[in-house]
Design an enzyme around this catalytic site. Structure first.
Site, PDB file in Angstrom:
ATOM      1  N   LEU A  98       0.898  -1.153   0.000  1.00  0.00           N
ATOM      2  CA  LEU A  98       0.000   0.000   0.000  1.00  0.00           C
ATOM      3  C   LEU A  98       0.931   1.196   0.000  1.00  0.00           C
ATOM      4  CD1 LEU A  98      -3.012   0.825   0.143  1.00  0.00           C
ATOM      5  CD2 LEU A  98      -2.771   0.905   2.625  1.00  0.00           C
ATOM      6  N   ASP A  99       0.850   2.048  -1.029  1.00  0.00           N
ATOM      7  CA  ASP A  99       1.896   3.058  -1.199  1.00  0.00           C
ATOM      8  C   ASP A  99       1.943   4.054  -0.046  1.00  0.00           C
ATOM      9  OD1 ASP A  99       0.498   5.657  -1.965  1.00  0.00           O
ATOM     10  OD2 ASP A  99      -0.376   4.303  -3.436  1.00  0.00           O
ATOM     11  N   LYS A 100       3.069   4.739   0.041  1.00  0.00           N
ATOM     12  CA  LYS A 100       3.368   5.617   1.175  1.00  0.00           C
ATOM     13  C   LYS A 100       2.309   6.694   1.376  1.00  0.00           C
ATOM     14  CE  LYS A 100       7.107   8.475   3.069  1.00  0.00           C
ATOM     15  NZ  LYS A 100       8.508   8.945   2.873  1.00  0.00           N
ATOM     16  N   SER A 102      -0.829   6.525   0.788  1.00  0.00           N
ATOM     17  CA  SER A 102      -2.157   5.964   1.033  1.00  0.00           C
ATOM     18  C   SER A 102      -2.248   5.419   2.450  1.00  0.00           C
ATOM     19  CB  SER A 102      -2.460   4.850   0.022  1.00  0.00           C
ATOM     20  OG  SER A 102      -2.394   5.345  -1.297  1.00  0.00           O
TER      21      SER A 102
END
Length: 237
Positions: A98-100, A102
């Site tokens: 889960l990208d930074k 988000s």
């Protein structure tokens, strides 16, 4: 037991990563450099980089509400890595990413054997998000998102069209979207392709498991029913 499975069952890493360690000649069995496909027998001493590892029978499966700014990596050189943030007593690592920028639901475990089982089913699993964009949503945007959007895939260095998905407008600038793909920064790239920028993105469900009221920065343990449902694959509503 196969060596890669033994390493994974210790919680050290996933089977795939274990294979890379073996190929790099960083693994020994009873003092001898191990080979891919080798088996571990009762009483064998397995070492990675000179450190003995043992099968971990205390399996842990966590659902974590990741805050914005935390990075889904086990790399200690990343000061905001997810493992140090949680600071669990067991050695754990994230399943998927889960990208930074988000927030929301992500799983962590010390069971390296289960990681590949879940990731192999990634394209079958529904993932649900709440997204806020920088301007008003119109019907054209909703229709294009639902039908699939052509985006650039840096992994393959090519343009790809995303699969059809379900989308529902919540407010003028907020929508709910359910996808089953797992392309890198997929929703952000879809929005950008249509002239929108994502301001907030929160994952609220993966397959059968919902984020619910879990506070930001906190985790809970998955129960047996949840785990069985997750391994079955796609959830149908």
């Amino acid at each position: 037991m196969r060596l890669n499975k033994y390493i994974a069952s210790s919680g050290y890493c996933s089977r795939r990563e274990a294979d890379r360690l073996i190929e790099s000649r960083r693994v020994k069995i009873n003092g001898k450099t191990a080979e891919l496909g080798q088996r571990v027998e009762d009483g064998d001493l397995v070492e990675v980089d000179g450190k003995a590892i043992y099968e971990n029978k205390n399996k842990i499966y966590l659902a974590f509400n990741k805050p914005v700014g935390i990075v889904c990596t086990t790399e200690k050189k990343e000061k905001d890595n997810i493992v140090d943030y949680i600071n669990h007593r067991e050695r754990i690592y994230p399943i998927g990413r889960l990208d930074k920028d988000s927030e929301g639901l992500i799983f962590l475990t010390n069971d390296g054997d289960i990681v590949n089982k879940i990731l192999r089913q990634e394209y079958k699993k529904e993932k649900e998000y709440i997204v806020t964009v920088d301007r008003k949503i119109n019907e054209k945007f909703l229709k294009q998102m639902a039908q699939g959007v052509e985006i650039y895939n840096p992994v393959r260095d090519e343009k790809v069209r995303t699969n059809k998905c379900r989308i529902e407008k919540l407010t003028n600038r907020k929508f709910k979207i359910i996808i089953s793909q797992g392309l890198n920064r997929q929703i952000r790239r879809m929005c950008e392709a249509l002239g929108y920028n994502v301001e907030t993105l929160k994952r609220i469900r993966i397959s059968n498991i919902k984020l619910g009221e879990l506070p930001i920065g906190k985790y809970r343990y998955l129960n047996e029913i949840e785990l069985k449902g997750l391994l079955k694959g796609k959830r149908r509503e």
